[in-house]
Design a protein around this motif. Structure first.
Motif, PDB file in Angstrom:
ATOM      1  N   GLY A   1       0.876  -1.309  -0.017  1.00  0.00           N
ATOM      2  CA  GLY A   1       0.089   0.069  -0.012  1.00  0.00           C
ATOM      3  C   GLY A   1       0.889   1.353  -0.031  1.00  0.00           C
ATOM      4  O   GLY A   1       2.017   1.289  -0.082  1.00  0.00           O
ATOM      5  N   SER A   2       0.225   2.430   0.187  1.00  0.00           N
ATOM      6  CA  SER A   2       0.797   3.525   0.167  1.00  0.00           C
ATOM      7  C   SER A   2       1.583   3.920   1.456  1.00  0.00           C
ATOM      8  O   SER A   2       1.643   3.296   2.133  1.00  0.00           O
ATOM      9  CB  SER A   2      -0.374   4.882   0.170  1.00  0.00           C
ATOM     10  OG  SER A   2      -1.187   4.622   1.270  1.00  0.00           O
ATOM     11  N   ALA A   3       2.340   4.960   1.271  1.00  0.00           N
ATOM     12  CA  ALA A   3       3.115   5.279   2.450  1.00  0.00           C
ATOM     13  C   ALA A   3       2.528   5.577   3.567  1.00  0.00           C
ATOM     14  O   ALA A   3       2.658   5.205   4.970  1.00  0.00           O
ATOM     15  CB  ALA A   3       4.059   6.444   2.146  1.00  0.00           C
ATOM     16  N   ARG A   4       1.321   6.291   3.489  1.00  0.00           N
ATOM     17  CA  ARG A   4       0.384   6.637   4.740  1.00  0.00           C
ATOM     18  C   ARG A   4      -0.305   5.201   5.270  1.00  0.00           C
ATOM     19  O   ARG A   4      -0.289   5.139   6.331  1.00  0.00           O
ATOM     20  CB  ARG A   4      -1.008   7.141   3.794  1.00  0.00           C
ATOM     21  CG  ARG A   4      -1.998   7.736   5.099  1.00  0.00           C
ATOM     22  CD  ARG A   4      -3.207   7.967   4.670  1.00  0.00           C
ATOM     23  NE  ARG A   4      -3.690   6.694   3.898  1.00  0.00           N
ATOM     24  CZ  ARG A   4      -4.364   5.589   4.458  1.00  0.00           C
ATOM     25  NH1 ARG A   4      -4.071   5.574   5.761  1.00  0.00           N
ATOM     26  NH2 ARG A   4      -4.754   4.569   3.857  1.00  0.00           N
ATOM     27  N   ASN A   5      -0.558   4.229   4.372  1.00  0.00           N
ATOM     28  CA  ASN A   5      -1.193   3.013   4.805  1.00  0.00           C
ATOM     29  C   ASN A   5      -0.072   2.162   5.554  1.00  0.00           C
ATOM     30  O   ASN A   5      -0.136   1.824   6.642  1.00  0.00           O
ATOM     31  CB  ASN A   5      -1.658   2.123   3.721  1.00  0.00           C
ATOM     32  CG  ASN A   5      -2.006   0.885   4.105  1.00  0.00           C
ATOM     33  OD1 ASN A   5      -3.177   0.819   4.882  1.00  0.00           O
ATOM     34  ND2 ASN A   5      -1.546  -0.158   4.054  1.00  0.00           N
ATOM     35  N   GLN A   6       1.349   2.277   5.234  1.00  0.00           N
ATOM     36  CA  GLN A   6       2.335   1.634   5.835  1.00  0.00           C
ATOM     37  C   GLN A   6       2.780   2.186   7.283  1.00  0.00           C
ATOM     38  O   GLN A   6       2.837   1.499   8.190  1.00  0.00           O
ATOM     39  CB  GLN A   6       3.608   1.539   5.033  1.00  0.00           C
ATOM     40  CG  GLN A   6       3.538   0.700   3.611  1.00  0.00           C
ATOM     41  CD  GLN A   6       4.962   0.305   3.230  1.00  0.00           C
ATOM     42  OE1 GLN A   6       5.798   0.141   3.919  1.00  0.00           O
ATOM     43  NE2 GLN A   6       4.953   0.203   1.960  1.00  0.00           N
ATOM     44  N   ILE A   7       2.613   3.511   7.247  1.00  0.00           N
ATOM     45  CA  ILE A   7       2.870   4.294   8.455  1.00  0.00           C
ATOM     46  C   ILE A   7       1.731   4.149   9.392  1.00  0.00           C
ATOM     47  O   ILE A   7       2.008   3.553  10.618  1.00  0.00           O
ATOM     48  CB  ILE A   7       3.231   5.807   8.205  1.00  0.00           C
ATOM     49  CG1 ILE A   7       4.366   6.073   7.211  1.00  0.00           C
ATOM     50  CG2 ILE A   7       3.107   6.676   9.518  1.00  0.00           C
ATOM     51  CD1 ILE A   7       4.344   7.467   6.732  1.00  0.00           C
ATOM     52  N   TYR A   8       0.525   4.248   8.885  1.00  0.00           N
ATOM     53  CA  TYR A   8      -0.723   3.867   9.764  1.00  0.00           C
ATOM     54  C   TYR A   8      -0.579   2.338  10.252  1.00  0.00           C
ATOM     55  O   TYR A   8      -0.688   2.113  11.629  1.00  0.00           O
ATOM     56  CB  TYR A   8      -1.833   3.916   9.141  1.00  0.00           C
ATOM     57  CG  TYR A   8      -3.198   3.159   9.666  1.00  0.00           C
ATOM     58  CD1 TYR A   8      -3.681   3.888  10.776  1.00  0.00           C
ATOM     59  CD2 TYR A   8      -3.810   2.220   9.081  1.00  0.00           C
ATOM     60  CE1 TYR A   8      -4.590   3.474  11.224  1.00  0.00           C
ATOM     61  CE2 TYR A   8      -4.654   1.831   9.552  1.00  0.00           C
ATOM     62  CZ  TYR A   8      -5.180   2.212  10.906  1.00  0.00           C
ATOM     63  OH  TYR A   8      -6.263   1.818  11.490  1.00  0.00           O
ATOM     64  N   GLU A   9      -0.296   1.408   9.480  1.00  0.00           N
ATOM     65  CA  GLU A   9      -0.420   0.033  10.109  1.00  0.00           C
ATOM     66  C   GLU A   9       0.664  -0.100  11.172  1.00  0.00           C
ATOM     67  O   GLU A   9       0.765  -0.856  11.977  1.00  0.00           O
ATOM     68  CB  GLU A   9      -0.211  -0.917   8.856  1.00  0.00           C
ATOM     69  CG  GLU A   9      -1.336  -1.021   8.146  1.00  0.00           C
ATOM     70  CD  GLU A   9      -2.890  -1.730   8.704  1.00  0.00           C
ATOM     71  OE1 GLU A   9      -2.593  -2.137   9.851  1.00  0.00           O
ATOM     72  OE2 GLU A   9      -3.846  -1.370   8.197  1.00  0.00           O
ATOM     73  N   ASN A  10       1.930   0.316  10.644  1.00  0.00           N
ATOM     74  CA  ASN A  10       3.084   0.020  11.647  1.00  0.00           C
ATOM     75  C   ASN A  10       2.951   0.670  13.030  1.00  0.00           C
ATOM     76  O   ASN A  10       3.009   0.444  14.164  1.00  0.00           O
ATOM     77  CB  ASN A  10       4.435   0.582  11.067  1.00  0.00           C
ATOM     78  CG  ASN A  10       5.124  -0.219  10.258  1.00  0.00           C
ATOM     79  OD1 ASN A  10       5.922  -1.184  10.748  1.00  0.00           O
ATOM     80  ND2 ASN A  10       4.764  -0.418   8.905  1.00  0.00           N
ATOM     81  N   MET A  11       2.351   1.976  12.921  1.00  0.00           N
ATOM     82  CA  MET A  11       2.087   2.657  14.344  1.00  0.00           C
ATOM     83  C   MET A  11       0.938   2.014  14.978  1.00  0.00           C
ATOM     84  O   MET A  11       1.160   2.009  16.414  1.00  0.00           O
ATOM     85  CB  MET A  11       1.821   4.069  14.036  1.00  0.00           C
ATOM     86  CG  MET A  11       3.160   4.941  13.254  1.00  0.00           C
ATOM     87  SD  MET A  11       2.728   6.857  13.341  1.00  0.00           S
ATOM     88  CE  MET A  11       2.290   7.258  15.093  1.00  0.00           C
ATOM     89  N   LYS A  12      -0.127   1.703  14.283  1.00  0.00           N
ATOM     90  CA  LYS A  12      -1.230   0.914  15.154  1.00  0.00           C
ATOM     91  C   LYS A  12      -0.755  -0.098  15.774  1.00  0.00           C
ATOM     92  O   LYS A  12      -0.913  -0.413  16.829  1.00  0.00           O
ATOM     93  CB  LYS A  12      -2.327   0.460  13.976  1.00  0.00           C
ATOM     94  CG  LYS A  12      -3.352   0.090  14.846  1.00  0.00           C
ATOM     95  CD  LYS A  12      -4.693  -0.304  13.810  1.00  0.00           C
ATOM     96  CE  LYS A  12      -4.398  -1.408  12.972  1.00  0.00           C
ATOM     97  NZ  LYS A  12      -5.401  -1.760  12.153  1.00  0.00           N
ATOM     98  N   GLN A  13       0.336  -0.982  15.208  1.00  0.00           N
ATOM     99  CA  GLN A  13       0.790  -2.220  15.651  1.00  0.00           C
ATOM    100  C   GLN A  13       1.675  -1.776  16.836  1.00  0.00           C
ATOM    101  O   GLN A  13       1.588  -2.410  17.979  1.00  0.00           O
ATOM    102  CB  GLN A  13       1.438  -3.034  14.655  1.00  0.00           C
ATOM    103  CG  GLN A  13       1.840  -4.279  15.254  1.00  0.00           C
ATOM    104  CD  GLN A  13       2.069  -5.458  14.187  1.00  0.00           C
ATOM    105  OE1 GLN A  13       1.643  -5.296  13.039  1.00  0.00           O
ATOM    106  NE2 GLN A  13       3.028  -6.376  14.503  1.00  0.00           N
ATOM    107  N   TRP A  14       2.365  -0.743  16.849  1.00  0.00           N
ATOM    108  CA  TRP A  14       3.159  -0.238  17.871  1.00  0.00           C
ATOM    109  C   TRP A  14       2.572   0.080  19.108  1.00  0.00           C
ATOM    110  O   TRP A  14       2.967  -0.226  20.484  1.00  0.00           O
ATOM    111  CB  TRP A  14       4.252   0.666  17.452  1.00  0.00           C
ATOM    112  CG  TRP A  14       5.183   0.596  16.584  1.00  0.00           C
ATOM    113  CD1 TRP A  14       5.707  -0.810  15.820  1.00  0.00           C
ATOM    114  CD2 TRP A  14       5.723   1.092  15.487  1.00  0.00           C
ATOM    115  NE1 TRP A  14       6.596  -0.824  15.007  1.00  0.00           N
ATOM    116  CE2 TRP A  14       6.580   0.283  14.665  1.00  0.00           C
ATOM    117  CE3 TRP A  14       5.817   2.683  15.375  1.00  0.00           C
ATOM    118  CZ2 TRP A  14       7.437   1.069  13.642  1.00  0.00           C
ATOM    119  CZ3 TRP A  14       6.562   3.094  14.108  1.00  0.00           C
ATOM    120  CH2 TRP A  14       7.683   2.287  13.361  1.00  0.00           C
ATOM    121  N   ILE A  15       1.417   0.819  18.940  1.00  0.00           N
ATOM    122  CA  ILE A  15       0.333   1.267  19.894  1.00  0.00           C
ATOM    123  C   ILE A  15      -0.375   0.164  20.498  1.00  0.00           C
ATOM    124  O   ILE A  15      -0.299  -0.097  21.763  1.00  0.00           O
ATOM    125  CB  ILE A  15      -0.455   2.113  19.400  1.00  0.00           C
ATOM    126  CG1 ILE A  15       0.021   3.443  18.951  1.00  0.00           C
ATOM    127  CG2 ILE A  15      -1.615   2.575  20.763  1.00  0.00           C
ATOM    128  CD1 ILE A  15      -0.891   4.397  18.184  1.00  0.00           C
TER     129      ILE A  15
END
Length: 222
Positions: A11-25
């Motif tokens: 996916g997009s950069a936004r999606n990768q950042i979102y998914e990674n951050m969600k998992q970190w949280i």
């Protein structure tokens, strides 16, 4: 802010950042109350701040972070005082979906659900990582929602899941035994096969109530 290695996702950069951050949280890598910087996140992902801010907006909509304009952005605290506000409607929706699924399920869908149940069972047996267990369990229950085929129930459950993911992660991380969950999954599959709408509703209720009670117990332990 110490950030872990980036998990490669489609996916997009936004999606990768979102998914990674969600998992970190969810995992607690980014801790409740921790200050996060769009500049630091952008540097970590080697992107501009635009996709980071877009990801922040999505995370804030899901109440995983909170931004204070002109000040800072923080990971939200976990609300553990009244988990019933999420689990009570989740239980009712899951019961309704299970009963609806009984009327619609096909043999092919039962086979698919068995495969998902086996994935979860193997992870429990091998003591898989909490995030793997969380995802496998969610995949199982989401497939029952898919079989039921009601988009409103799916949307409402997705909203509730957003709020309980961090609680569920702790459940899968700290609960000593998950064999009862495996047995419940097997019972749900059997009830779908014999089209027993009454029993599947009761098992669904028991399954989700036990999870909520275990989480309440973990919260009391601190």
């Amino acid at each position: 802010m110490n950030l872990p290695e980036i998990r490669e996702m489609k996916g997009s950069a936004r999606n990768q950042i979102y998914e990674n951050m969600k998992q970190w949280i969810i995992e607690g890598t980014l801790k409740p109350g921790e200050k996060i910087s769009d500049f630091d996140i952008a540097s970590h992902f080697h992107v501009s701040r635009t996709p980071v801010r877009e990801a922040f907006q999505q995370l804030e909509m899901q109440k995983l972070i909170r931004s204070y304009p002109g000040k800072a952005t923080f990971v939200t605290e976990m609300e553990t005082e009244n988990i019933g506000q999420w689990y009570l409607p989740m239980i009712s929706l899951q019961q309704l979906a299970a009963s609806m699924a009984v009327e619609k399920v096909t043999e092919e869908q039962i086979l698919q659900l068995k495969e998902k149940g086996e994935v979860f069972s193997r992870l429990v047996e091998s003591r898989g990582e909490p995030m793997e267990l969380l995802q496998a369990d969610r995949d199982f229950h989401e497939y029952i929602l898919e079989i039921a085929g009601n988009d409103y129930i799916i949307d409402f459950c997705n909203t509730l899941w957003t709020h309980i993911l961090r609680l569920e992660y702790r459940f899968f991380k700290e609960t000593a035994t998950l064999e009862e969950s495996v047995a419940d999954h097997q019972e749900l599959i059997k009830d779908l096969e014999i089209r027993d709408s009454f029993t599947i509703s009761m098992i669904t209720k028991r399954h989700w109530e036990r999870t909520a009670m275990e989480i309440e117990f973990l919260n009391r332990l601190g």
